[in-house]
Design a protein around this motif. Sequence first.
Motif, PDB file in Angstrom:
ATOM      1  N   ILE A 103       0.812  -1.224   0.000  1.00 15.78           N
ATOM      2  CA  ILE A 103       0.000   0.000   0.000  1.00 15.78           C
ATOM      3  C   ILE A 103       0.845   1.273   0.000  1.00 15.78           C
ATOM      4  O   ILE A 103       0.309   2.377   0.165  1.00 15.78           O
ATOM      5  CB  ILE A 103      -0.992   0.008   1.179  1.00 15.78           C
ATOM      6  N   GLY A 104       2.165   1.147  -0.205  1.00 18.53           N
ATOM      7  CA  GLY A 104       3.004   2.335  -0.308  1.00 18.53           C
ATOM      8  C   GLY A 104       3.279   2.958   1.044  1.00 18.53           C
ATOM      9  O   GLY A 104       3.311   2.282   2.075  1.00 18.53           O
ATOM     10  N   GLY A 105       3.476   4.280   1.049  1.00 20.88           N
ATOM     11  CA  GLY A 105       3.803   4.992   2.270  1.00 20.88           C
ATOM     12  C   GLY A 105       2.615   5.720   2.856  1.00 20.88           C
ATOM     13  O   GLY A 105       1.471   5.581   2.399  1.00 20.88           O
ATOM     14  N   LEU A 106       2.882   6.523   3.888  1.00 22.67           N
ATOM     15  CA  LEU A 106       1.837   7.272   4.571  1.00 22.67           C
ATOM     16  C   LEU A 106       1.518   8.557   3.834  1.00 22.67           C
ATOM     17  O   LEU A 106       2.393   9.399   3.628  1.00 22.67           O
ATOM     18  CB  LEU A 106       2.274   7.590   6.000  1.00 22.67           C
ATOM     19  N   ASP A 107       0.269   8.707   3.414  1.00 24.83           N
ATOM     20  CA  ASP A 107      -0.218   9.941   2.815  1.00 24.83           C
ATOM     21  C   ASP A 107      -1.725   9.978   3.000  1.00 24.83           C
ATOM     22  O   ASP A 107      -2.301   9.111   3.676  1.00 24.83           O
ATOM     23  CB  ASP A 107       0.180  10.049   1.331  1.00 24.83           C
ATOM     24  N   ASP A 108      -2.385  10.945   2.404  1.00 25.02           N
ATOM     25  CA  ASP A 108      -3.827  11.087   2.598  1.00 25.02           C
ATOM     26  C   ASP A 108      -4.613   9.892   2.073  1.00 25.02           C
ATOM     27  O   ASP A 108      -5.727   9.611   2.546  1.00 25.02           O
ATOM     28  CB  ASP A 108      -4.324  12.369   1.916  1.00 25.02           C
ATOM     29  N   GLY A 109      -4.058   9.184   1.092  1.00 27.68           N
ATOM     30  CA  GLY A 109      -4.769   8.061   0.503  1.00 27.68           C
ATOM     31  C   GLY A 109      -4.517   6.723   1.158  1.00 27.68           C
ATOM     32  O   GLY A 109      -5.139   5.719   0.773  1.00 27.68           O
ATOM     33  N   THR A 110      -3.623   6.679   2.151  1.00 26.49           N
ATOM     34  CA  THR A 110      -3.265   5.394   2.765  1.00 26.49           C
ATOM     35  C   THR A 110      -4.445   4.681   3.417  1.00 26.49           C
ATOM     36  O   THR A 110      -4.613   3.464   3.225  1.00 26.49           O
ATOM     37  CB  THR A 110      -2.127   5.582   3.782  1.00 26.49           C
ATOM     38  N   PRO A 111      -5.288   5.367   4.208  1.00 22.69           N
ATOM     39  CA  PRO A 111      -6.422   4.646   4.807  1.00 22.69           C
ATOM     40  C   PRO A 111      -7.329   3.995   3.771  1.00 22.69           C
ATOM     41  O   PRO A 111      -7.788   2.855   3.986  1.00 22.69           O
ATOM     42  CB  PRO A 111      -7.155   5.746   5.585  1.00 22.69           C
ATOM     43  N   GLN A 112      -7.556   4.656   2.652  1.00 22.49           N
ATOM     44  CA  GLN A 112      -8.411   4.054   1.630  1.00 22.49           C
ATOM     45  C   GLN A 112      -7.729   2.864   0.978  1.00 22.49           C
ATOM     46  O   GLN A 112      -8.367   1.851   0.688  1.00 22.49           O
ATOM     47  CB  GLN A 112      -8.782   5.096   0.568  1.00 22.49           C
ATOM     48  N   ARG A 113      -6.417   2.970   0.732  1.00 18.38           N
ATOM     49  CA  ARG A 113      -5.707   1.824   0.143  1.00 18.38           C
ATOM     50  C   ARG A 113      -5.729   0.629   1.082  1.00 18.38           C
ATOM     51  O   ARG A 113      -5.870  -0.516   0.648  1.00 18.38           O
ATOM     52  CB  ARG A 113      -4.261   2.218  -0.193  1.00 18.38           C
ATOM     53  N   LEU A 114      -5.613   0.878   2.384  1.00 18.06           N
ATOM     54  CA  LEU A 114      -5.682  -0.212   3.363  1.00 18.06           C
ATOM     55  C   LEU A 114      -7.073  -0.828   3.370  1.00 18.06           C
ATOM     56  O   LEU A 114      -7.218  -2.067   3.390  1.00 18.06           O
ATOM     57  CB  LEU A 114      -5.323   0.314   4.751  1.00 18.06           C
ATOM     58  N   ALA A 115      -8.108   0.021   3.334  1.00 16.91           N
ATOM     59  CA  ALA A 115      -9.474  -0.499   3.319  1.00 16.91           C
ATOM     60  C   ALA A 115      -9.742  -1.310   2.058  1.00 16.91           C
ATOM     61  O   ALA A 115     -10.401  -2.357   2.099  1.00 16.91           O
ATOM     62  CB  ALA A 115     -10.470   0.661   3.428  1.00 16.91           C
ATOM     63  N   THR A 116      -9.236  -0.849   0.924  1.00 10.92           N
ATOM     64  CA  THR A 116      -9.409  -1.570  -0.341  1.00 10.92           C
ATOM     65  C   THR A 116      -8.726  -2.928  -0.283  1.00 10.92           C
ATOM     66  O   THR A 116      -9.273  -3.937  -0.744  1.00 10.92           O
ATOM     67  CB  THR A 116      -8.859  -0.737  -1.515  1.00 10.92           C
TER      68      THR A 116
END
Length: 358
Positions: free
Chosen positions: A143-156
């Motif tokens: 899921i890459g690194g920490l940014d604004d999109g990380t929570p959504q990538r984790l949920a996906t």
Amino acid sequence: MTRALAAIRRQAYRVPLTRPWRDARGTVSTREGWLVCVEAADGQRGWGEAACLPTLGTGTATDIDAALAWAADSLVGLEAAEALERLEGLEALEGASILAGAPAARCALEFALLDLSARQAGMPLYLWLRADAAPEVVVNAAIGGLDDGTPQRLATAAAAGYPVAKLKLGLAAAEREWPALERLLAGRPPGCALRLDVNGAWPVEVAAQLLPRLCGHGIEALEEPATAAGDAVLARWQAALDYPLAVDESLPARADTDPLPVQRQVLKPMLLGGPRRALRLAQRRAVSSVVSSTLETAVGLWGCAHLAAAVPVAGGRPLAHGLDTGGWLARLLGPALPADGGVTLSDAPGLGFEPDMG
């Protein structure tokens, strides 16, 4: 008809990434390397890949290309088994020291010869590597690194069925990343654990403070917490934590027979010089093993999947392997792995496919 090697060819590739790959060592936007084809006189072919990533330890493009050319001249005319035996001793031969500085070249040659051997035997590669291996491989999400999109990538990733998601840390100072990590841990979806990869970016004193604070959060593992930490420090940290620490890019430089100060090792065949050393290391006692790709195309990824299937399962619980990188490449040059947290390998001979260079 003889099964001796009639030719060893290499074809360069350059593939852009769909989005930049960032870790503590820098940013990658394009993957370059070679697909290596070994062809026997009976017409059968085997494939391997040498993916160049010098900052990680694969060897430079110049060294890899030279090593492939040198080794090819030494192996043509031999059968696959003889070529593998010769490859095992190449470093002892005059002029062959270049292989030691280009493990990706040796990895490509080994995989290609093993793929050819398995095809000639009519067996899938994972069974050729270990006769009692099972075809199912668990895969973690990247899921890459920490940014604004990380929570959504984790949920996906969790919704897709991945049991583990790997998060890159060390892309910014720890005091900047830590609040975002705490929020991510607090909102982590059930059923998807986090594997953290610091790539050695934390100073020893920072790692000593942060590692204990991660206890109790269901961390699946943490890779390479601090490059400057010696074995005694790593062992002390490991004894105090409720999750495994892992050695990854620092593993190739360690002697194969030395005990590890942590509970896990990450086996990257592109850095280790091929799957055979990875399988030897997987026999270490009291250490679990996961196989990881290095942003390869389909040949390298499926090779890693077959290797992962052949790695013994420690404690009866299959671990998730780091093979979810195909989506980062604009072209895979072959079939993609499933994007649902696991792959079941087919019973087709060898790797099971021919790469697409079109």
